[in-house]
Write a protein that holds these residues in place. Structure first.
Motif, short mmCIF file in Angstrom:
data_model
loop_
_atom_site.label_atom_id
_atom_site.label_comp_id
_atom_site.label_asym_id
_atom_site.label_seq_id
_atom_site.Cartn_x
_atom_site.Cartn_y
_atom_site.Cartn_z
N SER A 276 -52.46 13.82 12.81
CA SER A 276 -52.24 12.66 12.17
C SER A 276 -51.18 12.93 10.73
O SER A 276 -50.53 11.87 9.47
N THR A 277 -49.70 14.14 10.81
CA THR A 277 -49.09 13.96 9.95
C THR A 277 -48.23 13.21 10.90
O THR A 277 -47.58 12.99 11.57
N PRO A 278 -47.03 12.37 9.55
CA PRO A 278 -46.19 11.64 10.33
C PRO A 278 -44.97 12.16 10.51
O PRO A 278 -44.97 12.60 11.24
N HIS A 279 -44.91 10.61 11.75
CA HIS A 279 -43.59 11.83 12.76
C HIS A 279 -42.71 10.91 12.18
O HIS A 279 -41.29 12.58 12.43
N GLY A 280 -42.28 10.60 10.97
CA GLY A 280 -41.03 10.90 10.56
C GLY A 280 -39.63 10.24 11.58
O GLY A 280 -38.34 10.44 11.12
N GLY A 281 -40.49 9.42 12.25
CA GLY A 281 -38.62 8.81 13.32
C GLY A 281 -38.56 9.88 13.73
O GLY A 281 -37.16 9.97 14.46
N GLY A 282 -39.04 10.53 14.00
CA GLY A 282 -38.65 11.99 15.06
C GLY A 282 -38.67 13.18 14.40
O GLY A 282 -37.62 14.62 14.42
N GLY A 283 -40.06 13.99 13.61
CA GLY A 283 -40.19 15.12 12.76
C GLY A 283 -39.75 14.75 11.61
O GLY A 283 -39.75 13.21 11.05
N PRO A 284 -40.34 16.07 10.85
CA PRO A 284 -41.29 17.04 10.96
C PRO A 284 -42.87 17.22 11.88
O PRO A 284 -43.00 16.46 11.47
N GLY A 285 -42.68 18.02 12.57
CA GLY A 285 -44.18 18.19 13.10
C GLY A 285 -43.84 19.73 12.89
O GLY A 285 -43.90 20.26 11.80
N ALA A 286 -45.41 20.40 13.17
CA ALA A 286 -45.20 21.42 13.36
C ALA A 286 -46.23 21.81 14.68
O ALA A 286 -47.08 21.15 14.93
N GLY A 287 -46.43 22.74 15.28
CA GLY A 287 -46.85 23.23 17.07
C GLY A 287 -47.21 24.81 17.44
O GLY A 287 -47.21 24.97 17.56
N PRO A 288 -48.39 24.87 16.15
CA PRO A 288 -48.83 26.20 16.38
C PRO A 288 -49.79 26.40 17.40
O PRO A 288 -49.75 24.80 18.60
N VAL A 289 -49.79 27.82 17.42
CA VAL A 289 -50.23 28.25 19.07
C VAL A 289 -51.80 29.14 18.62
O VAL A 289 -52.15 29.64 17.53
N ALA A 290 -52.21 28.89 19.23
CA ALA A 290 -53.89 29.14 19.50
C ALA A 290 -53.76 30.27 20.60
O ALA A 290 -53.42 29.87 22.07
N VAL A 291 -53.74 31.65 20.01
CA VAL A 291 -54.55 32.06 21.46
C VAL A 291 -55.62 33.52 21.61
O VAL A 291 -56.08 33.22 20.94
N LYS A 292 -55.91 33.50 22.40
CA LYS A 292 -57.41 34.44 22.75
C LYS A 292 -56.45 35.96 22.35
O LYS A 292 -55.40 36.17 22.17
N ALA A 293 -57.73 36.88 22.25
CA ALA A 293 -57.99 38.15 21.58
C ALA A 293 -56.37 38.61 21.87
O ALA A 293 -55.31 39.62 21.33
N HIS A 294 -56.43 39.05 23.32
CA HIS A 294 -55.45 40.04 24.04
C HIS A 294 -53.88 39.38 24.08
O HIS A 294 -53.13 39.96 24.19
N LEU A 295 -54.06 38.01 23.51
CA LEU A 295 -52.55 37.64 22.78
C LEU A 295 -52.07 38.07 21.40
O LEU A 295 -50.71 37.44 21.20
N ALA A 296 -53.03 38.18 21.11
CA ALA A 296 -52.52 38.32 19.22
C ALA A 296 -51.78 39.06 18.78
O ALA A 296 -51.10 38.95 18.10
N PRO A 297 -51.97 40.04 19.09
CA PRO A 297 -50.50 41.70 18.75
C PRO A 297 -49.03 40.94 19.21
O PRO A 297 -48.31 41.60 18.52
N PHE A 298 -48.62 39.62 20.56
CA PHE A 298 -47.66 38.98 20.52
C PHE A 298 -47.10 38.46 19.64
O PHE A 298 -45.90 38.20 19.75
N LEU A 299 -47.26 37.81 18.84
CA LEU A 299 -47.56 36.33 17.81
C LEU A 299 -46.76 36.35 17.51
O LEU A 299 -46.29 38.06 17.06
N PRO A 300 -45.49 35.25 16.89
CA PRO A 300 -44.13 35.98 16.15
C PRO A 300 -44.94 36.30 14.70
O PRO A 300 -45.55 36.25 14.55
N SER A 301 -43.92 36.12 13.88
CA SER A 301 -43.71 37.10 12.72
C SER A 301 -43.83 36.23 11.60
O SER A 301 -42.79 35.02 12.30
#
Ligand SMILES: Cc1ncc(COP(=O)(O)O)c(C=O)c1O
Ligand SMILES: Cc1ncc(COP(=O)(O)O)c(C=O)c1O
Lengths: 489, 432, 489, 432
Positions: A276-301
């Protein structure tokens, strides 16, 4: 603003307004001794910006607002966009001085509130998706896709595997394919079957040890839940490939199922849709990434971690792919999404998905008499019709779209997904009332009749808008992409 | 925010022909349906306001604390008109303007933004904005790869380290080597697609952008410049010294700090490279009645048309922040932006002069700086900052890893003389 | 919103929107034990309020905004209303928690900021008007008028004089006359002379020992400075009467002359005109009263005083007329007006009056060829034309006004002042640019031509508005003043 | 905010035919032209923001302090939509809607306001609002005088003392005697134009409004009721117990406290008295094309038409506050308003019960109360309040002049149980 003025807005830009010497803002006198100025060769001669007074600016932009359709002014059934209501309260909250006036590099002890919020949001999103770790760094859905694919790549490389292909269904959103290329992979399309699911045979054929991942949108862009999902996950994992969920359509599944439980290894969410965050006519947005444990060490900083004393710190995951943005992601958007989840709780999220799906099925039920339904199934949060029946009368989906404008509605997404002929993709969202859906269906049914009886009415639509049928081809052929002074133009 | 009542729901279910909403979810495998979700209980608006105010109060707002941090995010005065405009629902709650007839508000303001970015940078064309300055730089590097067909990137060592990291992340996918070079003798070869220069550089000082331009072009590389946009209020724009691509962080132009985002990346280039440009573009055109209007254009570069052959995967960008920058630039205008830039310049120099005069402190770098400069501290900057914080001041960024004892201090028009003097006094005490 | 929808807005009120059971706001659970409820006979059965969702509310009111003309959308030359630009910054400042979230009865030591601001504002207004004391209590201009007249009455009664008449020029604003009656006085009109000044002979004739005061608007509603002011003051004072200034038009005189220096004893100001606080579609405003020393003891309660230790207190003037409102006046408006004066300083105020007067004289110069000018003089902040020339063609001033709507402008004030036949009263204010004035004059000249050539075009105007010529007579004949349920209507 | 440049000015002067702007002011007597104005120097937006923030910080905002003050101004939760709507320039920067074709936004929302006030109070008609509750009451009294042709006013002693004073001020002009009577036996005569009753009364308790109605009407006086609008969320509306005129302070309905203003007075009456009503009225009508629209109506009551024979001198009223109340009532709606009223009721009773149980404290008044009640303190309320303030609590209003040792305590939905308990603990300590 009279109708005439409304129509003429486009011909006068900020540069054409105002007068030399005007400014809209007063600035303080310099309260320190003036320093020696740098060598003139380093300085610019001209700063050709507009020169407007504050009243002129307010008037200009206020008048522009009346030229925009928005969720705040009407029904916006744009498929794949989840144009739900954006709570005004969240706008106020994101502007609290303790959120909006905080520098990203402040000492960590001065930003414990911000870190706590991020940490909690990581946890909430992990719980909702049934995943183990979350990165809040990506700035939008496509950014999250890229982050996800790079994370998967890093994981596989860490295991010593170098794979080159990514599978993408033919119904996929364009960002999926573009992401694959941007991430340096080769893109392999996978056909859909007659029920709108992933074609298992096609998948089996494409699947080999060179496949990094399958990017599956769930529900897919037809608004359908892939009925083969369990097998798909199994097939992927057997080949050592990862199953990626484009979670842009998560609105359908909130509290109904956890993406992680279905076998997905990674999912990106679009806070500017589902949360429900507003689109703003094309952003800003946010695109969080959720992963299983095996991928966790590789997530961005960075990710936020809680330390022994209860405080919070930024951390870099052990084998992180690195940074995807200058700082820590779109914090202002996180505040809004956090507020959204806290305002709803689990039962509220479930009510969201239920109502979103109910609303879409209601549209399906009301419109199927007049528009072709390419897949004979109930839908989830959105329904995709085909304008093929109308096309037979010489009316295109784009004409239907333009005609809807006359009826006061924003058109659905058109010509997407590509696998549906003359696609009309409608996503009502949960924040629309039955009356609004009824009014919309009435308009759609009237248009279907008009397509039969007065097709010209559609082909020349819209009739009731400040501008009509802008010349897009001409714009692309001779691009005018900026204002230019008369003498330069 | 769900309007439908039970009565509505029943009527709709009847029309659909199912007994319960649950039935609509039958495709979800039974084993994982209706999971247990452990979330905090729902809060009413009133409770939510309290809760988030409580969290916000645990941050130290720099509205109340003198702050000398910059390093890529800058505190400037934002006139009230900016937030007034971007709060308008008609702007804030619209989608990407795919239907031009009912999206002229957004489209026209994007066209304004593109125009303003062009004027500010001195470039031919600009797009509707990227996620932020850093990712814009990464995209610029990939664009240079596409244009030149080469496969190495060259960055000056004085580019913001965060930006360097983001470029590396993006480069990773294509296995592109990234060479980091010193400003005084970048060893470019014909393998390099581009040379990336930040102006002023990360440490606040001006690079010799003309010499660097010669070097880049001599090697056949594209010249990518990353200016700080407020500095363009007084300093020469990259378009005047041969930049091929200009990217920048747009935050200083009216976007609140917000702990790092949302911001907006500026992206401009020369006319001949338009079709290799990433991101959204708005063009001016006419409608059937001959009226001037605006449309999304050259979309064949974009993911939704070109798909895997798009120039970028970007879709949603940062439109509302771009709008903030648009209103900000209109509001400050020609005179105002120059004046703010000059205030930053003078105040930063005042601070630098006074700090340099303190015993134990010095300015290790020579040259011209804008609003940031490096101070060499008599004690580790970490300790100095802790001591400043005790005195209620947020000091500069610790850059001692790059410059021994270095603290990167930023002074803008928001720092009053009183605050600067207070900082100087505190540094004197701490250094004694 | 399509044009069609825009036109149909009026037919659906909040009560017709929404559905039983909806609400837009979530409320917390009760966190204390429930008390016993009062006897049912004390409780109401039904609370027939609307039941709307939050998205519906936002949409409804947002769409209403596009039906309103405002300073933020266009030129608003409404005479006697000073529709200048209202700085957005002041809106933010008035909403600071330390201003907006303060209870009027808080202990005085917890509101020293508010009292300091009021005290300073009293001082600033006294300095600007050349008066000695100021009351910030009145909520609008007319309220200030009433306060002033009651103050004068109390002063005279205190001197043992009981007078019954108040003189009001025939050009006066309606509130002046209504104020006189509300204050229990008899109203005596004074004619204007051929130059638009107070007719001295008429004044001399009306003036006797039963006259309490003369209420003079300066500049008067013709936009003219009364050239007899010095004599008038002398005549009044000789009879022991007071000279009152309706200061609604102070915009013309800021930093040009102090009202007090001209011999006025009391003046009310309209902060929502001269001091740029927004009109709000009809308030809130504030109408502070400034008086000479002899009237100060009679001002309403409270005024703010500074005490020995530098702190501030509320005080009741010694022989105060009492209270005119429940608390201390419209504090939120005072904040904005205070911000305005502080942002401009003396030179800024002078620039305001200069530009306001320049703009009005520019309109006068540009339009006098086409419209009759009843008084052959330069004007101050506003200019009054007569539509008599057009009326000869069967076109009324109201037709000219409606036709201006087609041209995208708000019409001037019409049929006021009453002493000008078919009056068209234009006040451009200082915040309008020459371009805007030029565009407006072009429209006015075009309309003058149309009045000659196509009078019907004017009589049927507006053509380009969502609604056209509403039936005002019918509305008054059969007043429908509220929504009613179908079954009750 | 003056846009014209020197060049503009010169061109305009030329057109006007004068040499300088000064010449335009020639009518002002020379002796007093161009006075010396001693005002503080102008401040830029940035400085002004700092300065006003500094002043605001010298007030104790009750956003951060538990507060138990009511007595005519009440703290309630205001949903964000309310301020969002009233901030819109289209509403905030319009004038009184004299041109209906381009003012339907304002007109329709006034019509909504009138309708909502009618529903809330149970009356036939309501106007567009008065300055505040107190001045609305004064105008109601004058209206009663006009209607009855009588010349005395009667008020109960339990009416807000401030309101009593405002009535006296207005009555002064017409030399109308104001009689103050006790609720249990108001001695009305055929000279009285009206009886004014506040419900709940100033001390928070319900009056016997039916008995009072009988008394008023038996004497041929109009019955004027001043309800607290939030109490109408649960209690019977005055329209149901025979009120002839209802006035109220609209502030509790979505208007911020703002140190006492701007607020908005509600004013409603019975259909037969419409033409004696003060203030603005909007009516529904049709345009030439048969579309429904709204116009100012019955203006012959108003000063700009009827001049000295108008029903009131009011012109500018409090439209934007009325709009706030309109949006607030729509947002809370049928369910929400009742719920807020009940929350206030339960919390106030919880607080009263707990305080009454403290040794030394008692509740001197009997009967039903809503959200306010009087506590008799063991020490002078002034001292108790000072001691509370030391503990960070703003106590109730000192009403010891009317009720020995009395403190008028108000509890709304904004006071959490924690805050109430804190107050109780503090009172215990202070009373010990
Ligand atoms: C299914 C799907 N995936 C991905 C995206 C990309 O998200 P974003 O626009 O936030 O980059 C979208 C956006 O429309 C989408 O609909
Ligand atoms: C000359 C004059 N006097 C008095 C007033 C009354 O002011 P208010 O509307 O604030 O009561 C006005 C308002 O238009 C006016 O123009």
């Amino acid at each position: 603003m009279s109708d005439g003025e409304r129509r003429d807005m486009g011909s006068k830009l900020s540069f054409d307004r105002g007068r030399p010497g005007r400014t809209a803002v007063t600035l303080p006198d310099c309260d320190v001794p003036l320093a020696e100025m740098p060598s003139p060769s380093l300085l610019r001669d001209d700063l050709p910006l507009p020169e407007m007074s504050q009243p002129e600016i307010v008037r200009y932009f206020t008048n522009l607002t009346c030229l925009n359709y928005s969720v705040d002014t009407g029904f916006y059934p744009l498929g794949s966009c989840t144009m739900k209501y954006n709570p005004k309260l969240h706008e106020d909250l994101a502007r609290l001085s303790g959120f909006a006036q905080v520098h990203p590099l402040q000492p960590v002890e001065t930003v414990q509130g911000a870190l706590a919020l991020m940490h909690e949001l990581q946890g909430l999103l992990a719980e909702i998706t049934g995943m183990h770790a979350v990165s809040l760094a990506p700035a939008a859905g496509a950014h999250g896709e890229l982050t996800s694919i790079l994370t998967v790549r890093a994981y596989l490389e860490h295991r010593g595997e170098s794979r080159h292909k990514v599978l993408v269904p033919d119904s996929a959103h364009g960002t999926n394919l573009a992401t694959v290329s941007t991430a340096g992979f080769q893109c392999l399309p996978i056909a859909s079957d007659a029920r709108g699911n992933t074609d298992l045979a096609a998948l089996a054929e494409a699947l080999d040890e060179d496949v990094t991942a399958l990017m599956l949108t769930l529900p897919n862009t037809l608004g359908l839940f892939d009925q083969n999902i369990v097998q798909i996950a199994q097939m992927l994992h057997e080949k050592g490939a990862q199953l990626y969920c484009d979670g842009a359509n998560l609105n359908a599944l909130l509290a109904q199922v956890k993406i992680g439980d279905l076998g997905f290894d990674v999912v990106q969410m679009n806070l500017h849709k589902t949360f429900s965050t507003p689109h703003g006519g094309g952003g800003p947005g946010a695109g969080p990434v959720a992963v299983k444990a095996h991928l966790a060490p590789f997530l961005p900083s960075p990710v936020v971690a809680q330390v022994a004393d209860g405080g919070y710190v930024f951390e870099e995951p052990k084998s992180s792919i690195g940074k995807v943005g200058a700082f820590h992601g779109n914090f202002g958007i996180m505040v809004r999404a956090y507020a959204y989840v806290r305002s709803l709780g689990a039962a509220g999220l479930r009510e969201v998905s239920e109502s979103a799906v109910l609303n879409a099925n209601y549209l399906l039920a009301c419109l199927r008499q007049a528009y072709d339904l390419p897949y004979e199934r109930r839908c989830l949060h959105e329904v995709v019709f085909s304008g093929s029946r109308q096309r037979a009368k010489g009316v295109h989906t784009s004409d239907i779209a333009k005609r809807l404008i006359d009826y006061g509605f924003h058109p659905p997404t058109v010509y997407f997904p590509l696998i549906v002929d003359e696609a009309l993709m409608m996503e009502p969202t949960e924040t629309e009332s039955k009356e609004t859906l009824d009014a919309f269906c009435e308009a759609m049914l009237a248009i279907a009749r008009e397509a039969e009886e007065e097709p010209e009415l559609l082909r020349s639509a819209p009739h009731d808008a400040s501008l009509r049928r802008l010349d897009e081809a001409g714009a692309a052929r001779h691009p005018v992409l900026r204002w230019q002074r008369e003498d330069q133009a | 925010y769900v309007p439908n009542t039970d009565a509505d729901r029943r009527a709709m279910l009847e029309r659909i022909g199912v007994a319960s909403v649950d039935a609509l979810f039958d495709d979800i495998p039974a084993y994982c349906r209706n999971p247990r979700l452990t979330l905090p209980p729902p809060l009413s608006e009133m409770e939510l306001t309290r809760e988030l105010s409580r969290i916000a109060a645990r941050n130290r707002s720099i509205a109340e604390t003198p702050c000398f941090l910059g390093a890529g995010a800058y505190r400037h005065f934002i006139p009230s008109v900016v937030d007034y405009v971007i709060r308008q629902g008609a702007f804030a709650t619209a989608y990407t303007p795919y239907q031009p007839e009912i999206s002229q508000g957004t489209l026209q303001s994007i066209f304004e933004f593109q125009s303003l970015v062009c004027e500010l940078t001195g470039m031919d064309v600009a797009n509707a904005g990227m996620y932020d300055g850093a990712s814009a730089l990464a995209e610029a590097c990939l664009m240079a790869i596409r244009i030149t067909g080469r496969e190495r990137l060259a960055l000056l060592s004085t580019v913001n380290p965060s930006y360097q990291r983001v470029v590396r992340t993006y480069a990773e996918g294509h296995a592109l080597p990234v060479d980091v070079m010193t400003p005084d003798g970048p060893a470019l070869s014909e393998k390099h697609a581009c040379l990336v220069v930040q102006q002023p550089n990360f440490f606040g000082y001006l690079e010799d952008v003309e010499e660097l331009e010669r070097r880049a072009h001599a090697a056949g590389a594209l010249y990518i410049v990353v200016p700080e946009p407020m500095s363009l209020g007084m300093f020469r724009p990259p378009g005047e010294y041969g930049a091929d691509i200009v990217v920048a962080e747009g935050q200083p132009l009216g976007v609140p700090l917000s702990f790092g985002g949302p911001y907006v990346g500026l992206f401009a280039t020369r006319r001949e490279h338009i079709r290799q440009m990433p991101g959204r573009l708005v063009g001016q055109t006419k409608d059937v009645d001959g009226r001037t209007g605006y449309v999304l254009t050259l979309q064949t570069r974009e993911q939704h048309i070109r798909r895997e052959r798009a120039t970028s995967n970007i879709c949603t960008n940062e439109q509302l922040c771009a709008l903030a920058a648009t209103v900000y630039l209109c509001a400050l205008g020609k005179q105002g932006l120059r004046r703010v830039a000059e205030l930053c310049y003078h105040k930063a120099h005042y601070a630098a002069d006074r700090i340099a005069a303190l015993s134990g402190y010095s300015l290790p770098l020579a040259g011209t700086f804008f609003q940031e400069f490096v101070v060499r501290c008599p004690r580790p900057p970490r300790e100095v900052n802790a001591a400043l914080l005790e005195r209620g001041i947020i000091g500069g960024l610790d850059v001692s890893e790059q410059i021994g004892g270095g603290m990167l201090v930023c002074v803008t028009e928001m720092n009053s003389r009183e605050e600067i003097d207070w900082l100087v006094d505190a540094l004197r005490e701490i250094g004694a």
